[in-house]
Motif scaffolding. Structure first.
Motif, short mmCIF file in Angstrom:
data_model
loop_
_atom_site.label_atom_id
_atom_site.label_comp_id
_atom_site.label_asym_id
_atom_site.label_seq_id
_atom_site.Cartn_x
_atom_site.Cartn_y
_atom_site.Cartn_z
N ARG A 1 54.84 46.70 18.31
CA ARG A 1 53.79 45.70 18.20
C ARG A 1 52.60 46.01 19.11
NH1 ARG A 1 54.09 42.29 22.62
NH2 ARG A 1 56.01 42.48 23.84
N ILE A 2 52.81 46.85 20.11
CA ILE A 2 51.73 47.22 21.03
C ILE A 2 51.23 48.63 20.75
CG2 ILE A 2 51.16 47.70 23.45
CD1 ILE A 2 52.97 45.42 24.25
N SER A 3 52.15 49.56 20.60
CA SER A 3 51.77 50.97 20.38
C SER A 3 52.67 51.56 19.29
CB SER A 3 51.91 51.76 21.68
OG SER A 3 51.44 53.07 21.53
N PRO A 4 52.25 51.47 18.04
CA PRO A 4 53.09 51.88 16.90
C PRO A 4 53.53 53.35 16.93
CG PRO A 4 51.18 50.63 16.16
CD PRO A 4 50.95 50.94 17.59
N LYS A 5 52.77 54.22 17.60
CA LYS A 5 53.08 55.65 17.57
C LYS A 5 54.06 56.09 18.65
CE LYS A 5 48.71 57.04 15.43
NZ LYS A 5 47.50 57.90 15.55
N LYS A 6 54.28 55.26 19.66
CA LYS A 6 55.16 55.68 20.75
C LYS A 6 56.63 55.54 20.34
CE LYS A 6 52.27 54.95 24.80
NZ LYS A 6 52.11 56.41 24.96
N SER A 7 57.39 56.58 20.60
CA SER A 7 58.82 56.56 20.26
C SER A 7 59.66 56.86 21.50
CB SER A 7 59.13 57.59 19.18
OG SER A 7 58.93 58.92 19.68
N TRP A 8 60.92 56.47 21.44
CA TRP A 8 61.82 56.75 22.55
C TRP A 8 62.08 58.25 22.68
CZ3 TRP A 8 62.63 53.73 26.40
CH2 TRP A 8 62.57 52.34 26.24
N GLU A 9 62.11 58.94 21.54
CA GLU A 9 62.31 60.38 21.59
C GLU A 9 61.15 61.05 22.32
OE1 GLU A 9 64.59 58.83 18.09
OE2 GLU A 9 62.59 58.50 18.92
N GLY A 10 59.92 60.62 22.01
CA GLY A 10 58.75 61.17 22.69
C GLY A 10 58.77 60.85 24.17
N GLU A 11 59.16 59.62 24.51
CA GLU A 11 59.23 59.22 25.92
C GLU A 11 60.23 60.09 26.69
OE1 GLU A 11 58.51 56.73 29.35
OE2 GLU A 11 57.42 57.13 27.51
N ILE A 12 61.40 60.28 26.12
CA ILE A 12 62.44 61.08 26.79
C ILE A 12 61.99 62.53 26.91
CG2 ILE A 12 64.80 61.96 26.58
CD1 ILE A 12 65.49 59.26 25.23
N GLY A 13 61.38 63.05 25.84
CA GLY A 13 60.89 64.43 25.88
C GLY A 13 59.82 64.61 26.95
N GLY A 14 58.92 63.64 27.04
CA GLY A 14 57.87 63.70 28.06
C GLY A 14 58.44 63.63 29.46
#
Length: 274
Positions: free
Chosen positions: A174-187
Motif C-alpha cells: 500500500r506504500i511501495s508496490p515495487k518493494k519485495s522481501w526478496e529484494g530487501e534480503i538481497g540488499g
C-alpha cells in the motif's frame, strides 16, 4: 533521450559530485557546501509535498530559513570537538526562537487547520534538515561518510537486482508496490558483505562492528525510503520533484538517508565511547 540513458548520465554526475565533495571536505568543506544546497532543495520538495495535501498550508520560505539555520548550526558545532558554549547556546536560542515565532505566526495566519501546519512544519525539520545537518558530524571522518553513501548505494543496487528478478512477496504494497522481501534480503546480504570486507581490509577493525554498520544502513535506509513513499502517496504524488532527470527529486535520491544518517551518527559515537 531514452530514460535509461538519462538515469545513467544523471547518476554518474550525481555520484561523482558526492564522492568528490566528501574527499575534499576536510580542506575546503565541499561536502557541507554541496549539501547546504541539497538540504534547501530537499526541504522545498518536502514542504511542496505536504502543501499538496488538503487543509495544509506550511510557510515554506520561513521553514527553509529555519532548516538552513539548523543545518549550518550543526556544521559549526561539528567543526571542533568542544565548541564554545556561548556560541553554541546562541545557535540553540535563535533556532528555538524561530520555532516559537512559527507557533505565534500560526495564531495570526487564520488558517483552517493551524495544528496541521505546525505538525508538518516541524516534521520537515526533524526528517530533512536535522539528518542532513548531522552528516556534518560524520564528515569529520570522511572515510565513514563515504562508506555510508557507498553502502546506501550498495543496498539499493542489491535490492533492485534481486527484487526485479525474483521478487514475489511484497513488503508494504500500500506504500511501495515495487518493494519485495526478496529484494530487501538481497540488499541486506550484499550490504553486510561489502561492509564486512571494508571493515577487514580498509578499516582494520573488528568485523562485528561492520556487520552491525551494514545492518543499520540497510534497515533504517529502507524505512527512510518507505517514510518518503508514505508521504508522497498521502499527497497523491509519484516523485518529490524533477530536478534530477530520470531520478526525480532530491528527496527521492536521499530518502534512505533520512533515518540512516542519524542512526549511523549515533552508532559511530557509541563506538568511540567504548
Amino acid at each position: 533521450m531514452n530514460n535509461l540513458i538519462k538515469r545513467t548520465i544523471t547518476g554518474t554526475i550525481f555520484v561523482a559530485a558526492v564522492v568528490t565533495s566528501i574527499l575534499f571536505q576536510t580542506e575546503y568543506y565541499t561536502f557541507t557546501a554541496l549539501f547546504a544546497i541539497v538540504n534547501i532543495l530537499a526541504m522545498k520538495e518536502f514542504y511542496g509535498i505536504v502543501n499538496a495535501k488538503k487543509n495544509v498550508s506550511v510557510p515554506t520560505v520561513y521553514m527553509l530559513f529555519c532548516g538552513t539555520f539548523l543545518y549550518l548550526g550543526c556544521f559549526w558545532c561539528a567543526l571542533i570537538d568542544k565548541p564554545d558554549e556561548i556560541t553554541g547556546f546562541i545557535f540553540l536560542i535563535i533556532y528555538m526562537l524561530s520555532i516559537a515565532a512559527l507557533i505565534i505566526m500560526e495564531i495570526y495566519r487564520k488558517k483552517e487547520h493551524p495544528t496541521y501546519d505546525l505538525a508538518f512544519s516541524i516534521y520537515g525539520q526533524v526528517v530533512v534538515a536535522l539528518p542532513f545537518g548531522l552528516m556534518n558530524f560524520i564528515a569529520r571522518e570522511p572515510e565513514y561518510l563515504l562508506t555510508l553513501f557507498l553502502l546506501i548505494w550498495t543496498f539499493d543496487t542489491g535490492a533492485y537486482l534481486v527484487g526485479s528478478t525474483c521478487g514475489k512477496h511484497k513488503m508494504i504494497e500500500r506504500i511501495s508496490p515495487k518493494k519485495s522481501w526478496e529484494g530487501e534480503i538481497g540488499g541486506i546480504c550484499l550490504t553486510v558483505l561489502i561492509s564486512s570486507l571494508l571493515g577487514i581490509y580498509f578499516f582494520n577493525e573488528p568485523v562485528w562492528r561492520w556487520i552491525v554498520f551494514g545492518l543499520l544502513v540497510s534497515v533504517f535506509g529502507t524505512y527512510g525510503d518507505l517514510s518518503e513513499s508514505m508521504l508522497k502517496r498521502a499527497s497523491g504524488l509519484k516523485d518529490s520533484g524533477n530536478i534530477l532527470p530520470g531520478h526525480g527529486g532530491m528527496l527521492d535520491r536521499f530518502d534512505s538517508m533520512l533515518l540512516a544518517a542519524p542512526i549511523i551518527y549515533i552508532y559511530i559515537e557509541i563506538l568511540k565511547a567504548i
